[in-house]
Design a protein around this motif. Structure first.
Motif, mmCIF file in Angstrom:
data_model
loop_
_atom_site.group_PDB
_atom_site.id
_atom_site.type_symbol
_atom_site.label_atom_id
_atom_site.label_comp_id
_atom_site.label_asym_id
_atom_site.label_seq_id
_atom_site.Cartn_x
_atom_site.Cartn_y
_atom_site.Cartn_z
ATOM 1 N N GLN A 116 0.791 -1.276 -0.121
ATOM 2 C CA GLN A 116 0.070 0.053 0.004
ATOM 3 C C GLN A 116 0.720 1.116 -0.010
ATOM 4 O O GLN A 116 0.481 2.283 -0.651
ATOM 5 C CB GLN A 116 -0.888 0.072 1.180
ATOM 6 N N LEU A 117 2.096 1.119 0.650
ATOM 7 C CA LEU A 117 2.658 2.343 0.705
ATOM 8 C C LEU A 117 3.576 2.542 -0.576
ATOM 9 O O LEU A 117 3.674 3.829 -0.973
ATOM 10 C CB LEU A 117 3.706 2.162 1.904
ATOM 11 N N THR A 118 4.032 1.640 -0.992
ATOM 12 C CA THR A 118 4.400 1.699 -2.541
ATOM 13 C C THR A 118 3.457 2.263 -3.514
ATOM 14 O O THR A 118 3.904 3.144 -4.239
ATOM 15 C CB THR A 118 5.125 0.381 -2.873
ATOM 16 N N LEU A 119 2.412 1.676 -3.467
ATOM 17 C CA LEU A 119 1.409 2.464 -4.327
ATOM 18 C C LEU A 119 1.094 4.000 -3.921
ATOM 19 O O LEU A 119 1.144 4.609 -5.029
ATOM 20 C CB LEU A 119 0.064 1.609 -4.131
ATOM 21 N N LEU A 120 1.054 4.221 -2.725
ATOM 22 C CA LEU A 120 1.040 5.518 -2.117
ATOM 23 C C LEU A 120 2.128 6.430 -2.959
ATOM 24 O O LEU A 120 1.976 7.566 -3.568
ATOM 25 C CB LEU A 120 0.505 5.760 -0.956
ATOM 26 N N GLU A 121 3.241 5.813 -2.762
ATOM 27 C CA GLU A 121 4.560 6.577 -3.313
ATOM 28 C C GLU A 121 4.304 6.938 -4.681
ATOM 29 O O GLU A 121 4.425 8.235 -5.068
ATOM 30 C CB GLU A 121 5.812 5.953 -3.136
ATOM 31 N N GLN A 122 4.025 5.989 -5.495
ATOM 32 C CA GLN A 122 3.890 5.978 -6.839
ATOM 33 C C GLN A 122 2.895 7.060 -7.308
ATOM 34 O O GLN A 122 2.936 8.052 -7.956
ATOM 35 C CB GLN A 122 3.593 4.771 -7.543
ATOM 36 N N THR A 123 1.754 7.123 -6.570
ATOM 37 C CA THR A 123 0.549 8.099 -6.753
ATOM 38 C C THR A 123 1.044 9.434 -6.397
ATOM 39 O O THR A 123 0.865 10.457 -7.020
ATOM 40 C CB THR A 123 -0.644 7.734 -5.902
ATOM 41 N N LEU A 124 1.672 9.746 -5.318
ATOM 42 C CA LEU A 124 2.275 11.022 -4.990
ATOM 43 C C LEU A 124 3.345 11.413 -5.943
ATOM 44 O O LEU A 124 3.292 12.591 -6.197
ATOM 45 C CB LEU A 124 2.955 10.996 -3.556
ATOM 46 N N CYS A 125 4.148 10.638 -6.460
ATOM 47 C CA CYS A 125 5.172 11.110 -7.381
ATOM 48 C C CYS A 125 4.512 11.796 -8.774
ATOM 49 O O CYS A 125 4.928 12.311 -9.580
ATOM 50 C CB CYS A 125 6.137 9.900 -7.538
ATOM 51 N N ASN A 126 3.249 11.038 -9.110
ATOM 52 C CA ASN A 126 2.703 11.440 -10.523
ATOM 53 C C ASN A 126 1.609 12.271 -10.081
ATOM 54 O O ASN A 126 0.814 12.867 -11.155
ATOM 55 C CB ASN A 126 2.041 10.064 -11.030
ATOM 56 N N PHE A 127 1.239 12.998 -8.824
ATOM 57 C CA PHE A 127 -0.034 13.832 -8.649
ATOM 58 C C PHE A 127 0.372 15.251 -9.113
ATOM 59 O O PHE A 127 1.355 15.839 -8.831
ATOM 60 C CB PHE A 127 0.020 13.799 -6.998
ATOM 61 N N PRO A 128 -0.616 15.567 -10.005
ATOM 62 C CA PRO A 128 -0.504 16.799 -10.879
ATOM 63 C C PRO A 128 -1.105 18.295 -9.960
ATOM 64 O O PRO A 128 -0.618 19.137 -10.473
ATOM 65 C CB PRO A 128 -1.748 16.634 -11.820
ATOM 66 N N GLY A 129 -1.704 17.874 -8.751
ATOM 67 C CA GLY A 129 -2.027 19.110 -8.183
ATOM 68 C C GLY A 129 -1.530 19.168 -6.917
ATOM 69 O O GLY A 129 -0.331 18.744 -6.626
ATOM 70 N N THR A 130 -2.104 20.181 -5.912
ATOM 71 C CA THR A 130 -1.592 20.185 -4.669
ATOM 72 C C THR A 130 -2.229 19.373 -3.653
ATOM 73 O O THR A 130 -3.615 19.333 -3.579
ATOM 74 C CB THR A 130 -1.972 21.890 -4.089
ATOM 75 N N LEU A 131 -1.501 18.653 -3.042
ATOM 76 C CA LEU A 131 -1.845 17.397 -1.987
ATOM 77 C C LEU A 131 -1.287 17.681 -0.717
ATOM 78 O O LEU A 131 -0.019 17.715 -0.482
ATOM 79 C CB LEU A 131 -1.487 16.211 -2.734
ATOM 80 N N LEU A 132 -2.042 17.920 0.407
ATOM 81 C CA LEU A 132 -1.608 17.927 1.745
ATOM 82 C C LEU A 132 -1.691 16.473 2.355
ATOM 83 O O LEU A 132 -3.131 16.320 2.415
ATOM 84 C CB LEU A 132 -2.199 19.004 2.361
ATOM 85 N N LEU A 133 -0.850 16.292 3.081
ATOM 86 C CA LEU A 133 -0.970 14.680 3.794
ATOM 87 C C LEU A 133 -0.954 14.987 5.448
ATOM 88 O O LEU A 133 0.387 15.639 5.840
ATOM 89 C CB LEU A 133 -0.006 13.882 3.496
ATOM 90 N N VAL A 134 -1.950 14.825 6.245
ATOM 91 C CA VAL A 134 -1.558 15.119 7.525
ATOM 92 C C VAL A 134 -1.412 13.751 8.116
ATOM 93 O O VAL A 134 -1.892 12.531 7.876
ATOM 94 C CB VAL A 134 -3.057 15.568 8.351
ATOM 95 N N SER A 135 -0.557 13.658 8.880
ATOM 96 C CA SER A 135 0.102 12.322 9.660
ATOM 97 C C SER A 135 0.324 12.683 11.162
ATOM 98 O O SER A 135 0.587 13.942 11.671
ATOM 99 C CB SER A 135 1.121 11.462 8.765
ATOM 100 N N ASN A 136 0.497 11.530 12.021
ATOM 101 C CA ASN A 136 1.091 11.763 13.223
ATOM 102 C C ASN A 136 2.351 11.246 13.481
ATOM 103 O O ASN A 136 2.824 10.010 12.968
ATOM 104 C CB ASN A 136 0.036 11.124 14.313
ATOM 105 N N GLU A 137 3.156 11.903 14.541
ATOM 106 C CA GLU A 137 4.577 11.201 14.729
ATOM 107 C C GLU A 137 4.055 10.726 16.238
ATOM 108 O O GLU A 137 3.627 11.201 17.235
ATOM 109 C CB GLU A 137 5.321 12.283 15.361
ATOM 110 N N VAL A 138 4.086 9.303 16.281
ATOM 111 C CA VAL A 138 3.968 8.440 17.371
ATOM 112 C C VAL A 138 5.069 7.634 17.950
ATOM 113 O O VAL A 138 4.944 7.021 19.011
ATOM 114 C CB VAL A 138 3.057 7.180 16.995
ATOM 115 N N GLY A 139 6.321 7.842 17.532
ATOM 116 C CA GLY A 139 7.199 7.244 18.106
ATOM 117 C C GLY A 139 7.863 8.118 19.463
ATOM 118 O O GLY A 139 9.248 7.539 19.779
ATOM 119 N N TYR A 140 7.529 9.232 19.657
ATOM 120 C CA TYR A 140 8.096 10.171 20.616
ATOM 121 C C TYR A 140 8.107 9.663 22.083
ATOM 122 O O TYR A 140 8.545 9.906 22.983
ATOM 123 C CB TYR A 140 7.645 11.541 20.681
#
Length: 188
Positions: A116-140
């Motif tokens: 799934q992450l590999t697919l997402l990376e590929q999608t992001l590399c080819n994304f033509p517009g502005t895309l904001l991704l929110v995530s969490n830092e959970v390892g602190y």
């Protein structure tokens, strides 16, 4: 342009992402990845919706807990969106990851999530517009005392590193203060 926005719980990530989207575009598509399975989550969703309704940008919401890649590919193919200044905001990658982890907990979870992450990376590399991704830092925090928690923490860290690598900008939000990291990256 792909932008990763990360930080701790209740750090102000979503608020910053929505304000940043309004600065970057005139319309927004909000992809919500959280399944709503109890009253507390329902209230959180309501507050997020209420905040978006008061925003300077008009939001369309797409609820998708698993098939984020398919939704992003469909949006990428809609040329009209990019001609009208639309910004896509995904909130949040951590919930999307946890959905997949719980689905495949007993069935090669790491391998399937890597796909799934590999697919997402590929999608992001080819994304033509502005895309904001929110995530969490959970390892602190502390090391979880159960295998699923440790696996989740590790996969979240791996996911954030991979998404940061393909993002044009990376923000860390702490105490409501966003700091852009990628331009300050130290390279060896």
């Amino acid at each position: 342009m792909v932008v990763l926005i990360t930080g701790g719980a209740k750090s102000g990530k979503s608020t910053f992402a929505e304000k940043y989207a309004a600065k970057l575009g005139t319309k927004g598509i909000y992809i919500a990845t959280s399944p709503v399975f109890d009253e507390e989550l329902q209230e959180r969703v309501r507050l997020h919706q209420q905040r978006r309704e008061m925003s300077a940008i008009g939001w369309e919401t797409i609820e998708e807990s698993y098939e984020l890649n398919a939704v992003l590919r469909d949006l990428a193919g809609n040329k009209e969106l990019w001609e009208t200044g639309t910004v896509v905001l995904v909130d949040c990658l951590i919930l999307w990851l946890s959905n997949w982890l719980l689905r495949y907990e007993q069935d090669r979870a790491e391998e399937r999530i890597d796909e799934q992450l590999t697919l997402l990376e590929q999608t992001l590399c080819n994304f033509p517009g502005t895309l904001l991704l929110v995530s969490n830092e959970v390892g602190y925090g502390i090391v979880p005392d159960y295998p699923l928690g440790r696996n989740f923490r590790d996969l979240a860290g791996i996911m954030n590193q991979r998404m940061a690598a393909v993002s044009d900008r990376v923000f860390l939000v702490t105490a409501g203060i966003p700091i852009e990291l990628k331009s300050r990256e130290f390279t060896i």
